[in-house]
Design a protein around this motif. Structure first.
Motif, PDB file in Angstrom:
ATOM      1  N   VAL A 139      -6.881   9.471   3.162  1.00 34.87           N
ATOM      2  CA  VAL A 139      -6.706   8.936   4.518  1.00 34.87           C
ATOM      3  C   VAL A 139      -5.996   9.978   5.375  1.00 34.87           C
ATOM      4  O   VAL A 139      -5.421  10.940   4.861  1.00 34.87           O
ATOM      5  N   VAL A 140      -6.031   9.765   6.679  1.00 34.34           N
ATOM      6  CA  VAL A 140      -5.363  10.687   7.600  1.00 34.34           C
ATOM      7  C   VAL A 140      -4.257   9.951   8.334  1.00 34.34           C
ATOM      8  O   VAL A 140      -4.416   8.793   8.728  1.00 34.34           O
ATOM      9  N   GLY A 141      -3.132  10.622   8.504  1.00 30.84           N
ATOM     10  CA  GLY A 141      -2.026  10.088   9.285  1.00 30.84           C
ATOM     11  C   GLY A 141      -1.525  11.154  10.243  1.00 30.84           C
ATOM     12  O   GLY A 141      -1.314  12.305   9.845  1.00 30.84           O
ATOM     13  N   TRP A 157     -15.553   9.757   6.148  1.00 30.60           N
ATOM     14  CA  TRP A 157     -15.085   9.048   4.943  1.00 30.60           C
ATOM     15  C   TRP A 157     -13.577   8.834   4.995  1.00 30.60           C
ATOM     16  O   TRP A 157     -13.073   7.744   4.709  1.00 30.60           O
ATOM     17  N   ILE A 158     -12.846   9.861   5.404  1.00 31.44           N
ATOM     18  CA  ILE A 158     -11.383   9.769   5.510  1.00 31.44           C
ATOM     19  C   ILE A 158     -10.984   8.714   6.545  1.00 31.44           C
ATOM     20  O   ILE A 158     -10.098   7.878   6.297  1.00 31.44           O
ATOM     21  N   CYS A 184      -3.619  13.088   4.313  1.00 37.12           N
ATOM     22  CA  CYS A 184      -3.668  14.412   4.932  1.00 37.12           C
ATOM     23  C   CYS A 184      -3.275  14.274   6.396  1.00 37.12           C
ATOM     24  O   CYS A 184      -3.015  13.170   6.876  1.00 37.12           O
ATOM     25  N   ALA A 185      -3.207  15.391   7.110  1.00 38.68           N
ATOM     26  CA  ALA A 185      -2.788  15.367   8.518  1.00 38.68           C
ATOM     27  C   ALA A 185      -3.630  16.339   9.329  1.00 38.68           C
ATOM     28  O   ALA A 185      -3.906  17.458   8.887  1.00 38.68           O
ATOM     29  N   ILE A 209       0.861  -1.186   0.000  1.00 34.15           N
ATOM     30  CA  ILE A 209       0.000   0.000   0.000  1.00 34.15           C
ATOM     31  C   ILE A 209       0.894   1.232   0.000  1.00 34.15           C
ATOM     32  O   ILE A 209       1.940   1.251   0.650  1.00 34.15           O
ATOM     33  N   ALA A 210       0.474   2.273  -0.708  1.00 34.32           N
ATOM     34  CA  ALA A 210       1.252   3.509  -0.762  1.00 34.32           C
ATOM     35  C   ALA A 210       0.369   4.702  -0.454  1.00 34.32           C
ATOM     36  O   ALA A 210      -0.813   4.723  -0.806  1.00 34.32           O
ATOM     37  N   THR A 211       0.951   5.689   0.227  1.00 33.24           N
ATOM     38  CA  THR A 211       0.262   6.969   0.418  1.00 33.24           C
ATOM     39  C   THR A 211       1.234   8.103   0.080  1.00 33.24           C
ATOM     40  O   THR A 211       2.446   7.900   0.014  1.00 33.24           O
ATOM     41  N   THR A 212       0.671   9.282  -0.099  1.00 34.14           N
ATOM     42  CA  THR A 212       1.474  10.444  -0.474  1.00 34.14           C
ATOM     43  C   THR A 212       2.257  11.020   0.699  1.00 34.14           C
ATOM     44  O   THR A 212       2.984  11.996   0.542  1.00 34.14           O
TER      45      THR A 212
END
Length: 419
Positions: free
Chosen positions: A225-227, A289-290, A198-199, A143-146
């Motif tokens: 998604v949120v991290g 949703w996020i 996003c954060a 899995i990858a995120t920005t």
């Protein structure tokens, strides 16, 4: 089951090149459980060193917290080239399974093998071409995120937003094209396993980035998604983290970048994230949703163990014929040597014959004390090998093979006992 999955978290192993995090792996996981998260991913900066400790702890927790998911990942530096002076964009990878973790190890090895110094720091970027090549072998397993605002997406959104404020159409177009190129690359490589991150923050730049990411997600039909990008455990630990980052002198940029870089429960995430979408219809629904998208990531992750039995390297050896040494065979004091001289395993038989040849060369062949010592050594090696479910005699044969190579090539460097 908790309310969201923590996709982006750091431990003290992120300090491998620079001071970065004060989290200890087990404490980080325990705090995530305490806060009610459904799981957590460990994503240190180009470092997999925490993974074995975390993986073993995950096994311990499975009985008490069977629904809590612990994932293993890596926050890499993704670039087009290895030119000096460039920006090293952050990018997040999370293994879905054991095959995905193999991909992480391969990518990390490539990055470290090609490391170099730039601006007085060791740099370990992964090229996009390398990521594309490796992931073509492991598609569907990572899995990858920005990643954070330090990723390529965030780094383009900030100046694009600033260009929008002054109606600078030319600059905006440049960053827009870069974003499109980057996102299309990620979609091509990861397909449905790619997410926009996003954060939660009250920082103006981050809030604007979050809002832009939402618009981009809708435009590209991507999930967001949120991290929390946790570098310390709680907001109360922030002064300690700040002091740690500046403990070697200088003045690190710690306030704006790390102000919210800690673990958060669902309520804190919602409180910080909802205002980012105040100009959108139903901000609360967007945040839900996020958060639900992080659970989608969690559901893609399966448990696997990194533990493996010890593997003994084997080289090809001469297959000696069975031996006949009647005076030895008839002696009940040497049962292990008797077994070895007629073993069906070439590695065992080779070890015995090479020892005998050495005794012959030194004229020790008829000295009982040498046979007694050899029997003791052979018995110990055989016993340990049986515990390992492998042939430990092969280890010594392989070691001898390399020693012989050193001498045969005329090396002036000897060998040493070591790993």
């Amino acid at each position: 089951m908790g309310t969201y999955f923590g996709i982006h978290n750091h431990t003290m192993y992120s300090n491998i090149r620079l001071l970065d995090s004060i989290n200890r792996p087990k404490a980080l996981i325990d705090k995530a459980i305490e806060l009610g998260l459904s799981g957590i991913a460990i994503t240190d900066h180009e470092c997999l060193s925490a993974h074995m400790e975390v993986n073993q702890y995950a096994k311990e927790l499975k009985e008490k917290n069977p629904d809590f998911t612990i994932a293993l990942g890596n926050e890499i530096y993704l670039t087009d080239t290895r030119d000096s002076g460039q920006k090293y964009y952050h990018f997040l990878l999370i293994a879905k399974d054991a095959i995905g973790h193999k991909a992480l190890r391969e990518l990390s090895s490539i990055a470290w093998y090609n490391s170099y110094e730039d601006r007085r720091m060791e740099r370990v970027p992964t090229l996009k071409s390398e990521l594309q090549s490796v992931m073509s072998k492991y598609k569907g397993h990572v899995i990858a995120t920005t990643a954070c605002i330090g990723g390529e997406l965030g780094s383009c959104i900030v100046p694009m937003w600033e260009a929008d404020l002054v109606n600078d159409v030319t600059s905006r177009s440049v960053y827009y094209e870069q974003i499109c190129k980057f996102l299309n690359f990620c979609i091509d490589v990861f397909e449905d396993d790619f997410y926009l991150e996003c954060a939660p923050s009250t920082n103006e730049d981050q809030m604007s980035v979050n809002n832009y990411i939402y618009k981009i997600a809708k435009a590209f039909d991507l999930k967001m998604v949120v991290g929390t990008d946790a570098h310390y455990l709680t907001k109360e630990d922030r002064p300690i983290h700040k002091a740690y980052l500046n403990s070697k002198g200088g003045d690190r940029e710690v306030d704006a970048f790390y102000e919210f870089a800690h673990l958060m429960d669902e309520n804190e995430v919602k409180e910080l994230l909802t205002p980012c979408f105040k100009n959108e219809d139903n901000p609360e629904k967007i945040v839900s949703w996020i958060l639900n998208n992080t659970l989608e990531i969690q559901n893609k992750i399966s448990f696997y163990s990194l533990e493996r039995k010890q593997i003994i390297p084997k080289v090809k050896v001469n297959d000696y014929p069975n031996n006949t040494l009647p005076w030895l065979i008839n002696n009940e004091n040497y049962p292990t040597l008797e077994y070895l001289m007629n073993s069906n395993n070439p590695q065992e038989k080779y070890w015995f014959n090479e020892c005998v040849n050495g005794m012959k060369n030194k004229d020790f062949i008829h000295k009982t004390n040498y046979w007694e010592r050899l029997e003791t050594e052979a018995d110990i090696i055989k016993y340990i090998g049986e515990k390992l479910d492998d042939c430990l005699f092969a280890y010594f044969n392989t070691f001898k093979h390399y020693i012989d190579l050193f001498w045969d090539c005329g090396s002036i460097v000897g060998t040493g006992r070591g790993s």
